[in-house]
Design an enzyme around this catalytic site. Structure first.
Site, short mmCIF file in Angstrom:
data_model
loop_
_atom_site.label_atom_id
_atom_site.label_comp_id
_atom_site.label_asym_id
_atom_site.label_seq_id
_atom_site.Cartn_x
_atom_site.Cartn_y
_atom_site.Cartn_z
N ASP A 129 -5.69 9.54 10.35
CA ASP A 129 -4.34 9.00 10.65
C ASP A 129 -3.65 9.59 11.90
OD1 ASP A 129 -3.47 7.22 8.37
OD2 ASP A 129 -3.92 8.94 7.15
N GLU B 200 0.92 -1.13 -0.19
CA GLU B 200 0.00 0.10 -0.06
C GLU B 200 0.82 1.10 0.03
OE1 GLU B 200 -3.68 -1.65 2.85
OE2 GLU B 200 -2.76 0.26 3.33
#
Lengths: 408, 271
Positions: free
Chosen positions: B60, B49
């Site tokens: 995040d 990824e």
């Protein structure tokens, strides 16, 4: 937008969109919660008991209705249209933000939530949130950019006095957008018990519509008051737009009155040539941030730019999605006003009316000062004085000082 | 068959779980990032990824936020991310590549243009954090049309009522986020994860990868016993950040090799 809609007051659609703007651009973890919130809001808005509770707190706690005030000396000084000020700065806590906070905390309690989080820029929304949390006995965490904490110290102290935990956010430039990112991160980790009390008419659906509805009390009162005082509707209504909650609150009840021109005033900062401004509608382009599609300040790669304004409350690179739609339909005009002109307007109102406006509505006033002289004495402008200037005295003093030093 | 399906088929035949590794494109700089991608595959990553750097990574935690900031400061952009994929494909035409990030840079570029460039560069799938099923017509459906997998996140808040919507247009694999929260913070109990994966498996034939909060080889191993793949991001990104000057590639390879060993040995230990 090729066709003019029958009404400008029907949005959003079932997907939470105003034209292409709005929507629900959030992480999957938040989606079930957003859908719950939408349902809870749909139920609450139809419940007369909920409306009665808001009205009662409005009267006895906030101090509504706020006066509509004919600013005679200001009108004389500018020598044109008659200027009326909607005095939402007289609300409890000193700004319009409390209107929305009362509505949302009642909703949060209906939903059984036991912890409130919020983001704040200038600190007005943080103070209003901390206030309603104290009033209803709920714990409150306010995320605030480190730079804003520095320039809005009195509001930070007020929030702490009210029992809120103020969490400094150092990511990015340490302003409102970064505070909002951090609040979203908290929310995603505490979905079970936490209610995110967003302060402006932005974010994922249903926030933009819900905040607008809570703030529309401003425009609804204004409409009644101006009809009583002047016997007719105004020719122009004006408000400052950061995220745009005070503006949409004033504008919405007038959107279907074709005789009323409507102008939103953005922060032009140090000018639109560089990046030192927050004029997302005038100088930005459509993008997706913080749960909605709207006009944003961004670079060629779609990275979000840091805005700049002397006013911490306007220092946000986005704008509520309904404003983006109102701009594209042409129903509302949006103009930038720079730091200098806002400072001059701040002093003008102090001198002519004995009122210190917050720096946010000082932007709106600067535009009023530009256009009032071009209008006739028989014409009427209503401006939303959405916050008081006490919190900005130090910022204004420093800015004026710097200008005196520069001149010497 | 797509690279992602081919890879999961092979893993299934080997009887082991896969290791999905996340790094941010252009972190710590463009050249090092290119070498890290090659290194990940060499060290045992089964799927890569690549984070598309963004100024406002709302979902995040601190590690990946910092990586995004480093990447942007080093000249990272969507263009650079796609270039890195092209470079990787010159030496590796098998390891699946999934781009992960936020919608705005893609929207700003234009969805059609982006999909054309991404397929041409050799991207296999997309994870776009801020596009729930309610917004499928934005990118998910056009991406599927263009032959890319659109990988969706299921979370602990995805209940029975919600799951069909989440699964409807998902392809490639399903990414189960084991905690309600941001990347790289708390970690979930393997037993909870196992139950959740079993529940998901009754509704889908897609492989289920599990991530968020997986940091050590032993954590990876315990997840590998109950899921089709383990996703590790923040721990690798942290290792890159903490590596001495010039050592980032080795640091990434070292941690990925250890994680890969944990994942590969997991079911042997269990058996």
């Amino acid at each position: 937008m090729s066709e003019r809609p029958n009404s400008f007051r029907n949005g959003p659609d079932e997907r939470g969109r105003f034209g292409i703007f709005g929507g629900r651009f959030v992480a999957e973890t938040l989606m079930p919660l957003i859908l719950d919130l939408e349902k809870a809001w749909d139920d609450a808005r139809k419940d007369p008991a909920f409306a009665a509770q808001i009205a009662d707190l409005g009267t006895h706690y906030i101090g509504r209705p706020s006066p509509l005030y004919y600013a005679e000396r200001l009108s004389d000084e500018l020598g044109g249209a008659r200027i009326y000020l909607k005095r939402d700065e007289l609300n409890h806590t000193g700004s319009h933000k409390i209107n929305n906070c009362i509505g949302q905390i009642l909703l949060a309690m209906r939903m059984g939530k036991t912890r409130i989080i919020a983001e704040t820029g200038a600190g007005q929304h943080g103070v209003a949130t901390a206030t309603v949390c104290a009033r209803f006995g709920l714990p409150c965490v306010v995320y605030m950019g480190a730079k804003d904490i520095e320039r809005q110290a009195p509001n930070v102290f007020r929030m702490r006095l009210l029992g809120a935990e103020v969490v400094p956010v150092t990511a990015g430039a340490g302003t409102l957008k970064d505070a909002m990112n951090e609040a979203l991160r908290d929310w995603v980790a505490n979905v079970e018990n936490t209610y995110y009390l967003i302060g402006t008419a932005a974010g994922p659906h249903p926030y933009p519509a819900m905040v607008r509805d809570f703030q529309s009390v401003i425009g609804t009162e204004t409409r009644t008051q101006i009809l009583e005082m002047a016997g007719r509707l105004p020719d122009l209504v004006v408000a400052a737009v950061g995220g745009g909650s005070n503006a949409i609150g004033l504008f919405h009840p007038f959107l279907d009155d074709p005789s009323v021109a409507i102008t939103g005033v953005e922060a032009g900062g140090e000018g639109l040539e560089g990046n030192l401004h927050c004029a997302s509608l005038t100088a930005g382009s459509p993008g997706v941030l913080h749960g909605n599609r709207t006009y944003l300040l961004q670079d060629g790669d779609g990275q979000i730019l840091e805005g700049h304004s002397i006013s911490a409350g306007l220092d946000y690179p986005g704008i509520g999605p309904e404003h983006s739609w109102l701009k594209e339909t042409g129903r509302v005009s949006y103009v930038p006003i720079g730091d200098e002109d806002a400072l001059a307007a701040f002093q003008l109102l102090a001198r002519t009316e004995g009122i210190l406006p917050a720096l946010e509505p000082a932007h709106a006033l600067a535009h009023v000062a530009d256009v009032a002289p071009t209008m006739g004495r028989d014409q009427i402008i209503v401006m939303n004085l959405c916050g008081r200037g006490d919190k900005d005295v130090h910022t204004v003093a420093a800015a004026l000082d710097a200008r005196v030093q520069k001149a010497n | 068959m797509s690279r992602i399906a081919t890879r999961f088929d092979a893993l299934h035949r080997e009887g082991r779980a896969g290791l999905v590794t996340f790094v941010t494109a252009a972190d710590p700089d463009i050249e090092t990032s290119a070498a890290i991608l090659v290194g990940l595959a060499e060290a045992g990553a089964d799927v890569i990824e690549i984070g598309m750097p963004f100024t406002d990574p709302m979902a995040d935690g601190p590690a990946i936020q910092a990586a995004s900031i480093r990447a942007l400061a080093a000249g990272g952009s969507l263009t650079v991310t796609l270039d890195l994929v092209r470079r990787f494909r010159r030496s590796d035409n098998e390891t699946p590549i999934v781009l992960m990030g936020y919608y705005n840079p893609i929207y700003h570029r234009g969805v059609a243009t982006f999909l054309e460039e991404a397929t041409e560069a050799g991207v296999d799938g997309l994870i776009v954090v801020d596009l729930p099923p309610e917004e499928d017509d934005e990118l998910c459906l056009p991406a599927r049309e263009a032959g890319l997998d659109f990988i969706r996140l299921a979370t602990p808040t995805t209940d029975e009522k919600r799951l069909p919507a989440v699964l409807a247009n998902t392809s490639g694999f399903l990414y189960y986020v084991s905690i309600a929260g941001i990347t790289g913070t708390a970690s979930a109990m393997a037993s909870d994860v196992g139950a959740a994966v079993q529940r998901l498996k009754t509704s889908t034939d897609l492989p289920v990868a599990v991530g968020f909060g997986v940091k050590t080889p032993s954590q990876a191993a315990s997840i590998a016993r109950v899921a089709d793949a383990v996703v590790v991001g923040s721990a690798i990104v942290d290792a890159i950040a903490k590596a001495p000057e010039g050592e980032a590639v080795n640091a990434a390879k070292t941690i990925v090799a250890a994680l890969a060993k944990g994942v590969r040995d997991a079911r042997k230990v269990a058996a």
